[in-house]
Design a protein around this motif. Structure first.
Motif, PDB file in Angstrom:
ATOM      1  N   GLU B   5      -3.238 108.927  54.822  1.00  0.00           N
ATOM      2  CA  GLU B   5      -4.328 109.324  53.936  1.00  0.00           C
ATOM      3  C   GLU B   5      -5.205 110.387  54.595  1.00  0.00           C
ATOM      4  N   ASN B   6      -5.167 111.585  54.088  1.00  0.00           N
ATOM      5  CA  ASN B   6      -6.052 112.686  54.500  1.00  0.00           C
ATOM      6  C   ASN B   6      -6.137 112.867  56.010  1.00  0.00           C
ATOM      7  N   CYS B  22       0.542 111.247  52.440  1.00  0.00           N
ATOM      8  CA  CYS B  22       1.892 110.985  51.958  1.00  0.00           C
ATOM      9  C   CYS B  22       2.198 109.496  52.047  1.00  0.00           C
ATOM     10  N   ASP B  23       3.066 109.031  51.183  1.00  0.00           N
ATOM     11  CA  ASP B  23       3.450 107.619  51.183  1.00  0.00           C
ATOM     12  C   ASP B  23       4.894 107.484  51.638  1.00  0.00           C
ATOM     13  N   ILE B  60      -0.533 100.424  57.111  1.00  0.00           N
ATOM     14  CA  ILE B  60       0.801  99.839  57.003  1.00  0.00           C
ATOM     15  C   ILE B  60       0.647  98.545  56.219  1.00  0.00           C
ATOM     16  N   ASP B  61       1.304  98.460  55.072  1.00  0.00           N
ATOM     17  CA  ASP B  61       1.135  97.323  54.153  1.00  0.00           C
ATOM     18  C   ASP B  61      -0.338  97.006  53.920  1.00  0.00           C
ATOM     19  N   GLY B  62      -1.121  98.046  53.717  1.00  0.00           N
ATOM     20  CA  GLY B  62      -2.527  97.861  53.380  1.00  0.00           C
ATOM     21  C   GLY B  62      -3.446  97.630  54.555  1.00  0.00           C
ATOM     22  N   LYS B  66      -5.565 101.117  62.992  1.00  0.00           N
ATOM     23  CA  LYS B  66      -6.569 100.987  64.060  1.00  0.00           C
ATOM     24  C   LYS B  66      -7.015  99.529  64.234  1.00  0.00           C
ATOM     25  N   SER B  67      -6.703  98.670  63.249  1.00  0.00           N
ATOM     26  CA  SER B  67      -7.151  97.284  63.360  1.00  0.00           C
ATOM     27  C   SER B  67      -6.074  96.383  63.985  1.00  0.00           C
TER      28      SER B  67
END
Lengths: 332, 263
Positions: B5-6, B22-23, B60-62, B66-67
């Motif tokens: 995302e961006n 991109c997805d 990744i899968d929502g 970073k988490s």
């Protein structure tokens, strides 16, 4: 195969250490035989011979073993984390710091106050150099190049300071300082012995336990990060641990070159690159090599004592010349 | 599913990726193509959390990457970079075991399960007959298989390769690509890779992203991306695009400039 190597490292090498230990106790100018040594170790005799062995040679051989082990193991770790086969415990400016501290202690006369001050000053010097290298290489990313560069810079600055002190000083114990700098086992303070033994042995065990992580770090930054290794944190920890071991050895016995460079090289040829085996193997080999060198420097030109640093450097230097000639021959 | 995302990113003051979105769907065989310096490798580094982007997020899968903890991330996505140091004399089995590190304790002592998994992986890749050889004595083709074994030992659903075949001969190239296809089709792995060879990209990937100057110029199926107009514009050259009669995939043939003038 791996089991065979484990046997060599953990059975054969400690046995060799024992042999070298007894041999070093026996050799010297007083006509002491191996049997005398064993007698002294297992009895409580109080004659001249046992006095020499117990109070002069025993601590000396012990410290040579421990320091050889410490230098070889930390050299091995420095070569791995700096990804440079020419690295040794002194690549990152530790020798410069130690030389600075020692020289200062002699030139400014601290050494004459109490014998405890020289190792203390050397240790402070090393800690300063480690701290400076650490901070300098922290500025950017903590990688091997920035560490080596910072180490070289720190070495130069400190050796300039040492030269300056030598040049400006009129103290008459400069000769003593110089001998100290070349490494020696004759004047170390025996009260420091237990402390050195504990630090070096605990340090080597810690480094060996981190062998697998050091292996992973040697794969290169990108790879080791993607298998979940915190590369920077581990390098910092290993750098500080190996530096601390080196600092302690250097503070007690001065700068003994080539052990930390050469021993890991030889052992890598024998046991392979796996640090979980290489680090303890190097430590054992160091504990074999250094007492032998010390014995050599006591016996060779007796009663003149060759500084141990000179002996190791001569042997190490010739070894590398041989290595160079050999590899050139195999290339052509 | 991976959602980029961006993302804007770069090194020091040089911006390499400009606002990329991109997805990538689960089970995609996703190829990234483009000129040298277009930002392909940088995009992979961002995806594998090896480089911090200036701005933007990756999920990744929502879940934002970073988490993840370092260990959990290493169990989610594995990466084969262009450069891995293989100069030290580790044995092949020692080398594959590195892939199990995310599953091990602090001192990285392998468990029985770790041995089982590496054994399985080495069987799958047919490298069991040289597992006691030294990694620095292998040929490039063998070495690449060992590196892939190491990545597979990580047991991740997403596997990222940075130019996995660029230094191999055509036989080894096909070998490696067939392995990747197997992983994608039989083992449901999401494969993301950068490629230089457009024909291989067209033949093996089900999705392509064509990058130019840090942006994605076009993305979609090979048929959508590999058309002569886009390729000629991005690569600044002349090509013909045909259809492979056997696989019905597009393939790209370069045309020499002299021939256009005379012919």
């Amino acid at each position: 195969m791996p089991n065979k190597k484990f046997l060599v490292v953990y059975i054969l090498m400690p046995m060799l250490i024992l042999v070298v230990f007894l041999f070093s106790l026996a050799s010297g100018s007083n006509g002491i035989s191996l049997i005398d040594v064993i007698n002294v170790l297992f009895s409580n005799a109080d004659d001249n011979i046992s006095l020499i062995i117990r109070q002069v040679r025993f601590p000396r051989v012990i410290i040579a073993c421990v320091i050889g082990a410490g230098l070889a193991a930390s050299g091995c770790v420095f070569q791995a984390i700096l990804k440079n086969p020419l690295a040794d415990p002194f690549t990152l400016g530790i020798s410069g710091g130690a030389a600075f501290g020692t020289t200062a202690s002699f030139v400014f006369g601290f050494a004459s106050i109490t014998s405890f001050f020289t190792p203390f000053c050397a240790f402070i010097g090393v800690m300063i150099s480690v701290f400076v290298v650490y901070c300098l290489s922290m500025q950017k990313r903590f990688n091997s190049n920035s560490m080596i560069l910072s180490g070289v810079v720190v070495s130069y600055v400190f050796s300039a300071a040492v030269m300056l002190m030598f040049a400006l000083s009129s103290a008459n114990n400069i000769q003593t300082a110089f001998i100290w700098l070349m490494g020696n086992f004759s004047t170390f303070d025996e009260r420091l012995l237990p402390f050195v033994i504990v630090v070096v042995i605990v340090g080597i065990i810690v480094l060996s336990l981190f062998g697998n992580i050091i292996n992973a770090i040697s794969l290169g930054d990108e790879k080791s990060k993607t298998i979940g290794i915190n590369v920077e944190k581990n390098i910092k920890f290993l750098f500080l641990t190996a530096s601390f071991i080196t600092a302690v050895t250097v503070s007690v016995c001065g700068i003994i070159g080539f052990v930390g460079l050469m021993i890991p090289h030889i052992m890598r040829k024998i046991v392979g690159a796996n640090n979980i085996l290489l680090i303890p193997a190097s430590a054992f080999a160091g504990a074999i090599f250094l007492p032998l060198c010390d014995t050599l420097s006591r016996v060779l030109l007796a009663p003149i004592l060759i500084p141990i640093g000179a002996t190791t450097s001569i042997i190490g230097g010739s070894f590398f010349v041989w290595l160079l000639l050999k590899s050139r021959k195999s290339m052509s | 599913m991976i959602r980029i995302e961006n993302i804007s990113a770069g090194y020091l003051n040089k911006e390499v990726l400009k606002n990329i979105s991109c997805d990538i769907e689960q089970k995609d065989f996703f190829g990234i193509i483009g000129k040298n310096g277009a930002g392909k490798s940088t995009l992979l580094k961002i995806l594998c959390d090896l480089l911090n982007p200036y701005s933007g997020n990756i999920y990744i899968d929502g879940k934002n990457i970073k988490s993840f903890s370092k260990k959990d991330f290493a169990k989610t996505i594995s990466f084969l970079p262009q450069y891995v140091d293989t100069s030290l004399s580790f044995t092949v089995s020692e080398f594959v075991m590195f892939g199990r590190y995310p599953y091990m304790n602090i001192f990285k002592v392998p468990s029985n399960n770790d041995y089982t998994v590496t054994k399985k992986v080495m069987d799958f890749l047919n490298i069991t007959d040289f597992l006691e050889r030294k990694i620095n004595e292998l040929s490039d083709g063998e070495k690449q298989k060992v590196l892939i074994a190491q990545v597979l030992a990580q047991e991740t659903d997403i596997i990222v390769f940075d130019e996995p075949i660029s230094h191999l001969d055509i036989g080894n190239q096909n070998d490696i690509l067939e392995i990747l296809r197997d992983l994608n089709e039989k083992y449901n792995k999401t494969i993301i890779l950068t490629l230089h060879d457009l024909n291989i990209a067209g033949e093996f990937c089900n999705k392509l992203a064509l990058m130019e100057n840090g942006s994605i110029y076009r993305q979609g199926t090979p048929e959508e991306v590999l058309n002569y107009k886009d390729i000629e514009r991005v690569y600044n050259t002349t090509v013909i695009v045909k259809t492979n009669p056997i696989s019905n995939k597009p393939y790209v043939i370069p045309v020499s400039k002299n021939k256009i003038k005379t012919g």
